[in-house]
Motif scaffolding. Structure first.
Motif, PDB file in Angstrom:
ATOM      1  N   UNK A  16       1.538   5.149 -17.026  1.00  0.00           N
ATOM      2  CA  UNK A  16       2.490   4.133 -16.587  1.00  0.00           C
ATOM      3  C   UNK A  16       3.290   4.572 -15.356  1.00  0.00           C
ATOM      4  N   UNK A  17       3.370   5.875 -15.110  1.00  0.00           N
ATOM      5  CA  UNK A  17       4.274   6.371 -14.071  1.00  0.00           C
ATOM      6  C   UNK A  17       3.974   5.816 -12.679  1.00  0.00           C
ATOM      7  N   UNK A  18       2.703   5.659 -12.286  1.00  0.00           N
ATOM      8  CA  UNK A  18       2.448   5.096 -10.951  1.00  0.00           C
ATOM      9  C   UNK A  18       2.829   3.628 -10.820  1.00  0.00           C
ATOM     10  N   UNK A  19       3.110   2.950 -11.923  1.00  0.00           N
ATOM     11  CA  UNK A  19       3.391   1.509 -11.905  1.00  0.00           C
ATOM     12  C   UNK A  19       4.820   1.171 -12.279  1.00  0.00           C
ATOM     13  N   UNK A  20       5.669   2.164 -12.505  1.00  0.00           N
ATOM     14  CA  UNK A  20       6.957   1.893 -13.147  1.00  0.00           C
ATOM     15  C   UNK A  20       7.869   0.988 -12.318  1.00  0.00           C
ATOM     16  N   UNK A  21       7.626   0.879 -11.018  1.00  0.00           N
ATOM     17  CA  UNK A  21       8.456  -0.006 -10.207  1.00  0.00           C
ATOM     18  C   UNK A  21       8.373  -1.456 -10.632  1.00  0.00           C
ATOM     19  N   UNK A  22       7.284  -1.830 -11.323  1.00  0.00           N
ATOM     20  CA  UNK A  22       7.096  -3.229 -11.722  1.00  0.00           C
ATOM     21  C   UNK A  22       7.613  -3.542 -13.128  1.00  0.00           C
ATOM     22  N   UNK A  23       8.467  -2.696 -13.664  1.00  0.00           N
ATOM     23  CA  UNK A  23       8.889  -2.845 -15.052  1.00  0.00           C
ATOM     24  C   UNK A  23       9.667  -4.132 -15.337  1.00  0.00           C
ATOM     25  N   UNK A  24      10.341  -4.694 -14.330  1.00  0.00           N
ATOM     26  CA  UNK A  24      11.077  -5.947 -14.531  1.00  0.00           C
ATOM     27  C   UNK A  24      10.450  -7.080 -13.714  1.00  0.00           C
ATOM     28  N   UNK A  25       9.138  -7.019 -13.545  1.00  0.00           N
ATOM     29  CA  UNK A  25       8.424  -8.026 -12.757  1.00  0.00           C
ATOM     30  C   UNK A  25       8.486  -9.393 -13.412  1.00  0.00           C
ATOM     31  N   UNK A  26       8.187 -10.399 -12.595  1.00  0.00           N
ATOM     32  CA  UNK A  26       8.056 -11.776 -13.074  1.00  0.00           C
ATOM     33  C   UNK A  26       6.659 -12.254 -12.693  1.00  0.00           C
TER      34      UNK A  26
ATOM     35  N   UNK B 108      13.036   0.239  -5.854  1.00  0.00           N
ATOM     36  CA  UNK B 108      13.426   1.144  -4.786  1.00  0.00           C
ATOM     37  C   UNK B 108      12.147   1.649  -4.119  1.00  0.00           C
ATOM     38  N   UNK B 109      12.206   1.982  -2.838  1.00  0.00           N
ATOM     39  CA  UNK B 109      11.012   2.524  -2.190  1.00  0.00           C
ATOM     40  C   UNK B 109      10.480   3.741  -2.928  1.00  0.00           C
ATOM     41  N   UNK B 110       9.176   3.830  -3.039  1.00  0.00           N
ATOM     42  CA  UNK B 110       8.547   4.973  -3.688  1.00  0.00           C
ATOM     43  C   UNK B 110       8.752   6.228  -2.850  1.00  0.00           C
ATOM     44  N   UNK B 111       8.736   7.374  -3.506  1.00  0.00           N
ATOM     45  CA  UNK B 111       8.853   8.647  -2.797  1.00  0.00           C
ATOM     46  C   UNK B 111       7.669   8.827  -1.856  1.00  0.00           C
ATOM     47  N   UNK B 112       7.884   9.579  -0.801  1.00  0.00           N
ATOM     48  CA  UNK B 112       6.824   9.802   0.184  1.00  0.00           C
ATOM     49  C   UNK B 112       5.600  10.431  -0.485  1.00  0.00           C
ATOM     50  N   UNK B 113       4.451   9.827  -0.264  1.00  0.00           N
ATOM     51  CA  UNK B 113       3.211  10.317  -0.848  1.00  0.00           C
ATOM     52  C   UNK B 113       2.946   9.844  -2.258  1.00  0.00           C
ATOM     53  N   UNK B 114       3.903   9.131  -2.882  1.00  0.00           N
ATOM     54  CA  UNK B 114       3.736   8.639  -4.256  1.00  0.00           C
ATOM     55  C   UNK B 114       3.052   7.276  -4.226  1.00  0.00           C
ATOM     56  N   UNK B 115       2.505   6.826  -5.367  1.00  0.00           N
ATOM     57  CA  UNK B 115       1.911   5.484  -5.425  1.00  0.00           C
ATOM     58  C   UNK B 115       2.912   4.422  -4.992  1.00  0.00           C
ATOM     59  N   UNK B 116       2.454   3.342  -4.380  1.00  0.00           N
ATOM     60  CA  UNK B 116       3.374   2.383  -3.740  1.00  0.00           C
ATOM     61  C   UNK B 116       4.310   1.654  -4.679  1.00  0.00           C
ATOM     62  N   UNK B 117       3.963   1.507  -5.966  1.00  0.00           N
ATOM     63  CA  UNK B 117       4.880   0.800  -6.870  1.00  0.00           C
ATOM     64  C   UNK B 117       5.434   1.738  -7.944  1.00  0.00           C
ATOM     65  N   UNK B 118       5.665   2.985  -7.555  1.00  0.00           N
ATOM     66  CA  UNK B 118       6.218   3.961  -8.497  1.00  0.00           C
ATOM     67  C   UNK B 118       7.710   4.184  -8.302  1.00  0.00           C
TER      68      UNK B 118
END
Length: 321
Positions: free
Chosen positions: A161-171, A287-297
């Motif tokens: 789940x870690x590479x996708x966690x940015x989408x946790x409150x998605x619609x 929030x923007x992903x860390x440099x080099x991390x997956x784009x939605x992390x």
């Protein structure tokens, strides 16, 4: 999936309503708990289930039939005035026990679903409507996993789940066509049969395009691409947040990384690319992903669209409407 939908959204509600209409309790207390239990359970189903399949207005029909059954029993059914105050006999007590179970289940699940209407304890990003035109239904959204399946990715103990966690409150949005149906057919394979496929998308905020993909294929339903999960997508940097719009139509994306966009500028169209089992729009803030991390992390943020924190079952109309 179809069997589950038919069971919980058709068979069980019809059985509950038939029980209320044909076998009302023979006592005042029994009828009160029967009406409360069946009503609470139907309410919970209305708030928890995705009603794009079979159709969004079906819970309202169930609610009207439930209310008519209660009114009929109280005012028209012969013999009601002679009801005893308490259940009498084995079946009457069994009926009351079933009603109590339905009341408990309905009350608990209904309360959890309503709790999902409260924004989560993270910053809320205000954006405008991302749709140019159309009528849309929230398939997943809210702050409780019962109404928003994306929230499972908040579990940091699950490595995948870690590479996708940015989408946790998605619609997620389905489209609605004539008579409120999301597609022409139960679950057609052709993407063009879905009301949302090809719906125009516009920038929901002024910002800079930080990522865009345009060449991923749109799959027939229910095929998907679990590797390139976003499919064709646009990521906008608006202030200190990023807005991600995913599963767009191949060849429709009109922007490129580095482009500046204003609120309302065309971005593309809804498609069925990436990890999408049927055409829909996925949108989230992070929030923007860390440099080099997956784009939605990046750290997940909540969204308010046109001032509304949208939850499963809510409706949204496009700007042109």
């Amino acid at each position: 999936m179809i069997a589950v939908v038919l069971l919980f959204q058709v068979a069980i509600p019809l059985a509950i309503l038939a029980w209320l209409w044909l076998y009302p309790a023979n006592s005042m207390a029994g009828l009160a708990i029967q009406a409360a239990g069946t009503g609470a359970f139907l309410f919970a189903l209305a708030r928890v289930a995705q009603w794009a399949l079979p159709v969004w207005w079906l819970p309202w029909v169930y609610g009207a039939v439930w209310l008519a059954g209660v009114v009929f029993t109280l005012t028209i059914r012969p013999g009601f005035g002679g009801f005893a105050p308490w259940p009498s006999g084995g079946w009457a007590w069994a009926s009351a026990a079933i009603s109590a179970v339905l009341l408990g289940l309905g009350g608990w699940f209904g309360a959890q679903a309503l709790a999902g209407r409260t924004p989560p304890p993270v910053p809320v990003v205000e954006i405008a409507n991302p749709f140019g035109a159309g009528h849309f239904l929230v398939a997943s959204g809210g702050s409780h996993q019962l109404v928003n399946a994306h929230m499972r990715t908040l579990d940091e103990s699950v490595e995948r789940f870690r590479p996708w966690r940015g989408q946790s409150y998605a619609v997620d949005f389905f489209g609605l066509g004539p008579w409120g149906f999301r597609a022409r057919g139960w679950r057609p394979a052709a993407t063009a049969a879905y009301a949302i496929f090809g719906a125009p998308l516009v920038a929901p905020c002024a910002g800079t395009v930080v990522a865009a993909e345009n060449d991923r294929p749109d799959f027939e339903v229910p095929r998907e691409d679990p590797v390139n999960r976003l499919g064709n997508h646009v990521i906008l940097r608006c202030g200190d947040a990023e807005i991600v719009l995913a599963h767009m139509r191949q060849g429709s994306v009109k922007v490129r990384p580095g482009d500046k966009v204003a609120n309302g500028d065309p971005l593309g169209e809804v498609g069925n690319s990436g990890a999408s089992t049927e055409p829909h729009l996925h949108i989230h803030a992070q929030r923007p992903a860390a440099e080099g991390a997956p784009p939605i992390s990046g750290d997940p943020l909540a969204l308010a669209i046109d001032g509304r924190f949208l939850v499963r079952g809510d409706h949204l109309w496009g700007r042109a409407e």
